[in-house]
Motif scaffolding. Structure first.
Motif, PDB file in Angstrom:
ATOM      1  N   LEU A 136       4.206  -5.598  -5.436  1.00 21.51           N
ATOM      2  CA  LEU A 136       3.524  -4.913  -6.534  1.00 21.51           C
ATOM      3  C   LEU A 136       3.840  -5.575  -7.869  1.00 21.51           C
ATOM      4  O   LEU A 136       2.936  -5.817  -8.685  1.00 21.51           O
ATOM      5  N   GLU A 152       2.237   1.807  -3.489  1.00 23.11           N
ATOM      6  CA  GLU A 152       1.181   2.346  -4.351  1.00 23.11           C
ATOM      7  C   GLU A 152       1.024   3.845  -4.147  1.00 23.11           C
ATOM      8  O   GLU A 152       0.839   4.603  -5.104  1.00 23.11           O
ATOM      9  N   HIS A 203       1.852   6.680  -6.922  1.00 25.33           N
ATOM     10  CA  HIS A 203       0.784   7.616  -7.299  1.00 25.33           C
ATOM     11  C   HIS A 203       1.314   9.047  -7.301  1.00 25.33           C
ATOM     12  O   HIS A 203       1.020   9.829  -8.207  1.00 25.33           O
ATOM     13  N   GLU A 218       0.830  -1.201   0.000  1.00 22.10           N
ATOM     14  CA  GLU A 218       0.000   0.000   0.000  1.00 22.10           C
ATOM     15  C   GLU A 218       0.873   1.263   0.000  1.00 22.10           C
ATOM     16  O   GLU A 218       0.551   2.254  -0.658  1.00 22.10           O
ATOM     17  N   THR A 227       1.098  -7.483 -10.167  1.00 28.62           N
ATOM     18  CA  THR A 227       0.889  -6.967 -11.524  1.00 28.62           C
ATOM     19  C   THR A 227       1.135  -8.052 -12.560  1.00 28.62           C
ATOM     20  O   THR A 227       0.359  -8.206 -13.520  1.00 28.62           O
TER      21      THR A 227
END
Length: 307
Positions: A292, A95, A99, A92, A296
């Motif tokens: 991640l 991410e 971002h 998290e 993905t």
């Protein structure tokens, strides 16, 4: 009485240890909930906070007994759950970082403008938007509460079962009241600032009141940004620390590095502590990136197989 005093003393010590270990998750919980609750009408902010708080208590009512059952029947699962929770925190955090770097400020502003435009549309039911916000905040709280409870459980796993029940129950209640009490305070800071600016009084107190009001209005967005940054950093530090503690070779590497640095005179203790924190952060970022990439890749493979 001596036995009761001993148990209470153990509970107090373990509660302090658990509070330190969960501080990072609590910071993120606070920031996320304050962010999710913001955006509703001023007169609906506190009712929304109360609704989410009730949902949080219900989450704890589900999670605490579940954690105790796992601790009683399968204590070996606690470490694995901790590592999974640590990976989630790191994922998290990555991410959030990506971002900030990938999504431009213009794109964020455009998304915000579209959101405001949708809210101004008379055909949209604001009550439904409010319900969606509450549901989303409660879902977020469930994940973070699960992580907090697992961390606490890992702290008291070796203690008697009655002590586990007491610490988990006590800390769950204290954390929920503390987090949502602070959320309520945070979302009303700007309203307090406006109230002080609009309230007219005479004399030198008027200048102090207006200065305080303007200061609170400036402080509110700074506080939200600070909480977001601290919460993100804490995700890597807490998540990386959990993973390092659960994976033997990483645990030994961190301990050895801290011991090597700590031998320096005068600054050894501080340098050792900073080294441990830095290594936990690096492990957290690496674990988040690896998670991640793995997720993905798995999504792409799944999409290719489906197509």
């Amino acid at each position: 009485m001596d036995d009761i005093a001993t148990v209470l003393d153990d509970v107090a010590i373990l509660s302090k240890v658990a509070a330190k270990k969960t501080a990072g998750v609590l910071g993120d919980d606070l920031a996320l909930n304050a962010e999710q609750v913001s955006g509703v009408k001023a007169d609906r902010e506190l009712p929304v906070v109360w609704a989410v708080a009730k949902g949080s208590f219900l989450n704890k009512l589900i999670l605490v007994p579940s954690a105790l059952v796992i601790s009683f029947f399968a204590p070996w699962m606690v470490m694995y759950l901790l590592i999974i929770g640590g990976l989630y925190l790191c994922f998290e955090g990555v991410e959030k970082l990506l971002h900030k770097f990938i999504v431009s400020k213009q794109e964020d502003e455009q998304a915000h403008a579209e959101k405001l435009k949708a809210l101004a549309d008379p055909s949209i039911n604001l009550a439904d938007i409010e319900k969606d916000k509450i549901k989303g905040a409660i879902r977020t709280d469930f994940v973070l509460s699960a992580e907090i409870i697992v961390i606490i459980l890992g702290t008291v796993a070796a203690e008697p079962f009655t002590t586990q029940i007491t610490v988990l129950s006590l800390m769950s209640i204290i954390f929920t009241i503390g987090v949502y009490g602070f959320v309520a305070l945070i979302v009303k800071i700007d309203d307090l600032g406006l109230y002080l600016l609009r309230k007219s009084v005479s004399g030198s107190f008027d200048k102090l009141q207006r200065f305080t009001g303007r200061a609170l209005l400036r402080f509110a967005p700074i506080l939200m940004k600070t909480l977001a940054v601290v919460g993100t950093a804490a995700m890597f530090l807490v998540g990386g620390g959990i993973i390092a503690h659960g994976v033997p070779f990483l645990h030994h590497f961190v301990e050895h590095s801290v011991d090597v640095v700590s031998v320096f005179p005068t600054v050894g203790t501080i340098a050792g502590s900073l080294t441990g924190i830095a290594l936990n952060g690096v492990i957290g970022i690496a674990a988040g990136l690896l998670t991640l990439v793995t997720l993905t890749t798995a999504r792409k493979i799944k999409g290719a197989l489906v197509n």
